[in-house]
Design an enzyme around this catalytic site. Sequence first.
Site, short mmCIF file in Angstrom:
data_model
loop_
_atom_site.label_atom_id
_atom_site.label_comp_id
_atom_site.label_asym_id
_atom_site.label_seq_id
_atom_site.Cartn_x
_atom_site.Cartn_y
_atom_site.Cartn_z
N ARG A 1 0.88 -1.18 0.00
CA ARG A 1 0.00 0.00 0.00
C ARG A 1 0.91 1.22 0.00
O ARG A 1 1.86 1.26 0.79
CB ARG A 1 -0.90 0.04 1.25
CG ARG A 1 -1.94 -1.07 1.38
CD ARG A 1 -3.15 -0.95 0.48
NE ARG A 1 -3.92 0.27 0.60
CZ ARG A 1 -4.85 0.49 1.54
NH1 ARG A 1 -5.12 -0.44 2.45
NH2 ARG A 1 -5.51 1.62 1.57
N ASP B 1 -2.57 8.37 8.04
CA ASP B 1 -1.79 7.37 7.31
C ASP B 1 -0.34 7.80 7.14
O ASP B 1 0.55 6.96 7.06
CB ASP B 1 -2.44 7.06 5.97
CG ASP B 1 -3.74 6.30 6.17
OD1 ASP B 1 -4.76 6.96 6.43
OD2 ASP B 1 -3.71 5.06 6.14
#
Lengths: 323, 323
Positions: free
Chosen positions: A71, A212
Amino acid sequence: VFAIDQNLLPFSFEIRRLAEWRETADAIRTMVVRGAPAIGVAGGYGMAQAFRESAEPAAVERALHELGAARPTARNLAAVVDRVHAAGRAGGPAGAQREAQRIADASVEECRAIGEHGTALIRDGARVLTHCNAGWLATVDRGTATAPLYAARDRGIGFHVLVDKTGPRDQGARLTAWELGQEGIRHDLIEESAAGLLMSRGEVDLVIVGADRIAANGDVANKVGTYLVALAAREHGVPFYVAAPRDTFDPSCASGREIPIEERSEEEVLFKTGPDEDGRVRRIRVAAPGAHARNPAFDVTPARLIAGIITSAGIEVPGDARS
Amino acid sequence: VFAIDQNLLPFSFEIRRLAEWRETADAIRTMVVRGAPAIGVAGGYGMAQAFRESAEPAAVERALHELGAARPTARNLAAVVDRVHAAGRAGGPAGAQREAQRIADASVEECRAIGEHGTALIRDGARVLTHCNAGWLATVDRGTATAPLYAARDRGIGFHVLVDKTGPRDQGARLTAWELGQEGIRHDLIEESAAGLLMSRGEVDLVIVGADRIAANGDVANKVGTYLVALAAREHGVPFYVAAPRDTFDPSCASGREIPIEERSEEEVLFKTGPDEDGRVRRIRVAAPGAHARNPAFDVTPARLIAGIITSAGIEVPGDARS
């Protein structure tokens, strides 16, 4: 490695066994495991698996690369995979395994400490808005954005949570609402588009979201839509907080502009999956036939919109917001 | 009265026959007919039906009340119903029928004129963002927010539309994307939460939305989420326009604070409906079992965020934005 399959939650609770590092990498890519802290810990275990599976440096390097890139937006994934890789190079499979376990344990402790510091923000009767899922499903335990809520609940503080549904994958509706329900915390779902209206009416006292990746200047990448919530919060004087583990901070990104934003498949926007009235999980189309979609999964909230970042060391005012 | 059932679109195209005023009122309430201008015209025909069905003043009064209150936020519904009621009191069923027809014809002409004025805003290569559906499905023809797009297309101007999906009912994904597809206009769907990211990257040149009610000071009530788009547009210097027919203006509301905001059923947030891969329409749950939701259907965008209101008379700068 064992993981709750978060693609099935909350309609079905299944533990997936990830026997090899490639399965772990796939689980990260396909969001069986999701949430930056949980992704990091899973990546660490994946790296430890790679050392156990092969002593070939080329094979280990390949795992390092693939796990670290499974990711793109979460900061901590590559960092954790690097740490376990270094431990494995020095101490072999057992060293890698110990490091992955240490990282997982430290993550639990860090979330607990985030909760302790963040709970000071939650007054009795507070109405707290959150976006997406930064709860215990996104971590090893307690969550980041939810840790202050669980700590406040443990202290007997009464509050109410507004949970942004958070399209396209509806992690708020599916995961955060499920978590809070399991924990007995009062909450209502809302469309994330309703945050502005509710703030304009004075119905939100506080926003807490996860992160994130956090750039050196304090800009925060988080699930798409976070930025709009932050703009509305500033407009209405609602304090906007971010809860984040240490390895979310990325000093190599000077500002949010350098944070890569993952674009995911348009299918996530065009279709929805869930149980019908007989409990059978179905996939339905929710957009006009022939329509195409763009699907950026994150956005960047500039530091100046952020009242503070709740870390395990305390609440910090981000770089650019200090000036 | 005949109406396209917009609850079935775009997966099924069915014309519903509304034989009595009560059926017309139900169609407005249940959103078979939706979009402020279309609601108004349908309400007018409903009122004409009531005169045809009964000469009893009490029955007519009842229709006046029920049709006018079938949806609370759209300004024009009660106004149109009142006009047809007055025409019916003066000229009987035939007078009411003529007035309803006159209102429908005027609505078509008004949308055409909105398109003519609004098309000046659309430069070749423009990237235009819109929210919800203010297209021809929401009007009698051409739409309000879409009228400038159709007029620009007719003049050979090339542009691209970003269509906010617009939860919970996804009118952008279902209706606007379908309309634009039918008209051959290039577009991509986005989650409405992505508008901030795309604007921050300079990927939006212009916003055009519709309106359900405009207060005397220029504050605009429109589908929930419009306000967040407007906040992001201001932040990034993207001009934000509202396209609206004359009867959307409500001088009796001094500001947006006085506009009633409809709260719809939580079911709209908790469930989605659409065809599965075999084309069978299914209703699935998209939220955790046991979760509750709040569902305000509109929000208010303050006049100061609005560059102009595109009307059939030209582009007006709203009251409070002028100072």
